[in-house]
Design an enzyme around this catalytic site. Structure first.
Site, mmCIF file in Angstrom:
data_model
loop_
_atom_site.group_PDB
_atom_site.id
_atom_site.type_symbol
_atom_site.label_atom_id
_atom_site.label_comp_id
_atom_site.label_asym_id
_atom_site.label_seq_id
_atom_site.Cartn_x
_atom_site.Cartn_y
_atom_site.Cartn_z
ATOM 1 N N HIS A 145 -3.599 -11.102 -3.214
ATOM 2 C CA HIS A 145 -2.211 -11.679 -2.563
ATOM 3 C C HIS A 145 -2.256 -11.603 -1.054
ATOM 4 O O HIS A 145 -1.345 -12.156 -0.434
ATOM 5 C CB HIS A 145 -1.170 -11.150 -3.227
ATOM 6 C CG HIS A 145 -0.829 -9.723 -2.922
ATOM 7 N ND1 HIS A 145 0.129 -9.350 -2.205
ATOM 8 C CD2 HIS A 145 -1.194 -8.790 -3.643
ATOM 9 C CE1 HIS A 145 0.232 -7.901 -1.986
ATOM 10 N NE2 HIS A 145 -0.343 -7.642 -3.170
ATOM 11 N N GLN B 24 -6.833 -5.235 3.874
ATOM 12 C CA GLN B 24 -6.128 -5.886 5.135
ATOM 13 C C GLN B 24 -7.123 -6.415 6.024
ATOM 14 O O GLN B 24 -6.817 -7.368 6.812
ATOM 15 C CB GLN B 24 -5.417 -4.682 5.885
ATOM 16 C CG GLN B 24 -4.081 -4.197 5.125
ATOM 17 C CD GLN B 24 -3.086 -5.266 5.144
ATOM 18 O OE1 GLN B 24 -2.941 -6.368 5.831
ATOM 19 N NE2 GLN B 24 -2.284 -4.974 4.141
ATOM 20 N N GLY C 84 -5.353 -4.886 -5.643
ATOM 21 C CA GLY C 84 -6.100 -4.039 -4.796
ATOM 22 C C GLY C 84 -5.876 -2.431 -5.268
ATOM 23 O O GLY C 84 -6.705 -1.493 -5.231
ATOM 24 N N THR C 85 -4.667 -2.372 -5.832
ATOM 25 C CA THR C 85 -4.409 -0.759 -6.054
ATOM 26 C C THR C 85 -5.167 -0.382 -7.297
ATOM 27 O O THR C 85 -6.057 0.590 -7.515
ATOM 28 C CB THR C 85 -2.965 -0.534 -6.672
ATOM 29 O OG1 THR C 85 -1.972 -0.967 -5.485
ATOM 30 C CG2 THR C 85 -2.604 0.695 -7.140
ATOM 31 N N THR D 126 -9.160 -8.915 -21.498
ATOM 32 C CA THR D 126 -9.649 -10.327 -21.145
ATOM 33 C C THR D 126 -9.390 -10.743 -19.625
ATOM 34 O O THR D 126 -8.199 -10.372 -19.277
ATOM 35 C CB THR D 126 -8.752 -11.250 -22.178
ATOM 36 O OG1 THR D 126 -8.962 -10.832 -23.554
ATOM 37 C CG2 THR D 126 -8.947 -12.729 -21.939
ATOM 38 N N CYS E 19 5.040 -0.909 0.607
ATOM 39 C CA CYS E 19 5.479 0.044 -0.569
ATOM 40 C C CYS E 19 6.249 1.234 -0.398
ATOM 41 O O CYS E 19 7.223 1.694 -1.026
ATOM 42 C CB CYS E 19 4.044 0.845 -1.154
ATOM 43 S SG CYS E 19 2.879 -0.091 -1.247
ATOM 44 N N ASN F 283 -3.225 -0.677 6.932
ATOM 45 C CA ASN F 283 -2.170 -1.301 6.729
ATOM 46 C C ASN F 283 -0.850 -1.372 7.674
ATOM 47 O O ASN F 283 -0.227 -2.342 7.993
ATOM 48 C CB ASN F 283 -1.839 -1.529 5.396
ATOM 49 C CG ASN F 283 -1.340 -0.291 4.893
ATOM 50 O OD1 ASN F 283 -2.030 0.748 5.143
ATOM 51 N ND2 ASN F 283 -0.296 -0.067 4.297
ATOM 52 N N SER G 101 -7.612 -7.579 -2.305
ATOM 53 C CA SER G 101 -6.515 -7.952 -2.992
ATOM 54 C C SER G 101 -6.393 -9.221 -3.074
ATOM 55 O O SER G 101 -6.371 -9.727 -1.806
ATOM 56 C CB SER G 101 -5.262 -6.937 -2.596
ATOM 57 O OG SER G 101 -4.066 -7.672 -3.264
HETATM 58 C C1 LIG Z 1 -4.600 -1.343 2.594
HETATM 59 C C2 LIG Z 1 -4.044 -1.583 1.117
HETATM 60 N N1 LIG Z 1 -4.674 -1.190 0.396
HETATM 61 C C3 LIG Z 1 -4.178 -1.542 -0.974
HETATM 62 C C4 LIG Z 1 -3.213 -2.301 -1.259
HETATM 63 C C5 LIG Z 1 -2.638 -2.560 -2.573
HETATM 64 O O1 LIG Z 1 -3.069 -4.047 -3.165
HETATM 65 P P1 LIG Z 1 -2.235 -4.484 -4.524
HETATM 66 O O2 LIG Z 1 -0.896 -4.845 -3.792
HETATM 67 O O3 LIG Z 1 -3.043 -5.847 -4.636
HETATM 68 O O4 LIG Z 1 -2.263 -3.680 -5.418
HETATM 69 C C6 LIG Z 1 -2.618 -2.746 -0.050
HETATM 70 C C7 LIG Z 1 -1.345 -3.533 -0.570
HETATM 71 O O5 LIG Z 1 -0.521 -3.253 0.404
HETATM 72 C C8 LIG Z 1 -2.809 -2.320 1.046
HETATM 73 O O6 LIG Z 1 -2.505 -2.870 2.209
#
Ligand SMILES: Cc1ncc(COP(=O)(O)O)c(C=O)c1O
Length: 377
Positions: free
Chosen positions: A197, A177, A69-70, A233, A325, A149, A195
């Site tokens: 996970h 989320q 997601g990041t 890849t 985080c 989140n 994301s």
């Molecule tokens: C709202 C939101 N955006 C982005 C992310 C980042 O995703 P990833 O952990 O896959 O980098 C998170 C993860 O905590 C999230 O809650």
């Protein structure tokens, strides 16, 4: 153990792992190779892309697989902003995830963009009027999460997208989320990020769904994979796992929401009553669509959020202070302070996020543990 930290991450679903397994073993080819082994892997990757596109109501060519997601948010924001022929003005909210805020900060510091932060209501809502107030004729890109989140507040992205488009700006929504809890189609966003996970796929896979005809400056340069939008890849196995997990999350969404929301309400009621002064953060759960159904976040003035979490963990209940985080940092959450919550109160935050499979008895036990812990002090 009762795991009430689903917003941090989820276990991998069996169906996702089983779908991924062949691409880690027999069908292990490089999807760019022009032979049968590579072509079999490419077929798996393209099938995953089509399935993700179907769930999102997007085109296959819109879908870019990323390492999470990041990275997806970085690609959407930097990629669209840097390639846009329009001005150099960005709009976001102070409540966004670090992936968005840090990308915006980078565009400001390194590329000279101007940034405006939209004013947020005390419950974290962004109104169309608040967005309109900061938009300019030269606004390049707006980024507003579909669901927050930390506090679970949901944005009306469809309306906000109309407001952004009215001045010709693009809009990205971080739907990390929201997946599995809210509809992901018909939002009108130009870019949406996910994301794996958070929805039962492994960590390290994500999606940026970016309208294919928009110019996009890639962040990762190399062999031109993913239509030249993200070189490297592809992680075929995890892309397949994500597609399966997303399909399942979407197929179960309505039933999950209907089952979990009342359980969350009953749990939250007990948490709020467990001690004088416990404060709900984010939107009220009673306004439909305003708060994620599995999300309960509070501040407990006078107590330390971290010590409450430790006492809960001793009783087998896993929750968090907010964003994973920021966990372990002494700094109060930027989300809570942006809502006007004093720093010392923000430091008492506790977030419970329920999974789709949570049982009523687990929540009763968790609520009893919260009552005990809050009565201790
Ligand atoms: C709202 C939101 N955006 C982005 C992310 C980042 O995703 P990833 O952990 O896959 O980098 C998170 C993860 O905590 C999230 O809650």
């Amino acid at each position: 153990m009762i795991h009430l930290d689903t917003a941090a991450t989820t276990p991998v679903r069996r169906e996702a792992l089983e779908a991924a397994w062949p691409y880690l073993t027999g069908t292990f080819g490089n999807p760019s190779s022009h032979h049968a082994v590579g072509e079999a892997a490419a077929a798996g990757l393209e099938d995953a892309r089509a399935r993700v596109a179907r769930v999102l109501g997007a085109r296959r060519s819109d879908i870019v697989f990323t390492a999470g997601g990041t990275e997806a948010a970085n690609l959407a924001l930097k990629g669209l902003a840097l390639a846009s022929p329009r001005g150099k003005h960005l709009v976001t909210s102070p409540l966004e995830h670090e992936a968005v805020l840090a990308s915006v900060e980078h565009l400001q510091r390194v590329h000279g963009f101007e940034v405006s932060f939209v004013e947020v209501a005390p419950d974290g809502a962004v109104t169309p009027e608040a967005l309109r107030a900061v938009l300019r004729e030269d606004t390049t890109l707006v980024s507003l999460a579909l669901a927050n989140n930390e506090i679970g507040t949901v944005a009306d992205v469809r309306t906000l997208a109309e407001v952004a488009h009215a001045v010709g700006a693009l809009i990205h929504t971080d739907a990390v989320q929201a997946a599995g809890w809210l509809p992901l189609t018909g939002l009108g966003a130009d870019a949406l990020t996910l994301s794996g996970h958070k929805i039962g796929a492994p960590k390290g896979i994500g999606v940026a769904a970016i309208r294919g005809r928009l110019p996009l400056e890639p962040l990762v340069h190399g062999g031109g994979q993913e239509g030249g939008r993200r070189s490297g890849t592809e992680n075929v196995a995890f892309a397949v796992a994500l597609a399966v997990a997303l399909e399942r999350a979407e197929a179960e969404r309505e039933a999950r929401t209907a089952r979990v929301a009342p359980l969350r309400d009953a749990f939250l009621e007990r948490v709020l009553a467990a001690r004088e002064g416990v404060l709900l953060t984010g939107a009220s759960p009673h306004g439909p669509g305003e708060r994620l159904p599995g999300h309960a976040s509070v501040c407990i003035p006078g107590l330390s959020g971290e010590s409450v979490l430790l006492d809960l963990a001793e009783r087998g209940v896993i929750a968090s202070s907010g964003s994973a985080c920021a966990a372990g940092s002494d700094e109060p959450s930027h989300v809570l302070t942006a809502l006007g919550i004093p720093r010392e109160v923000a430091q008492t935050a506790v977030r419970f996020t329920l999974g789709g499979d949570v049982e009523e008895e687990q929540l009763e036990a968790a609520a009893a543990a919260v009552e005990q812990v809050l009565a201790l002090r």
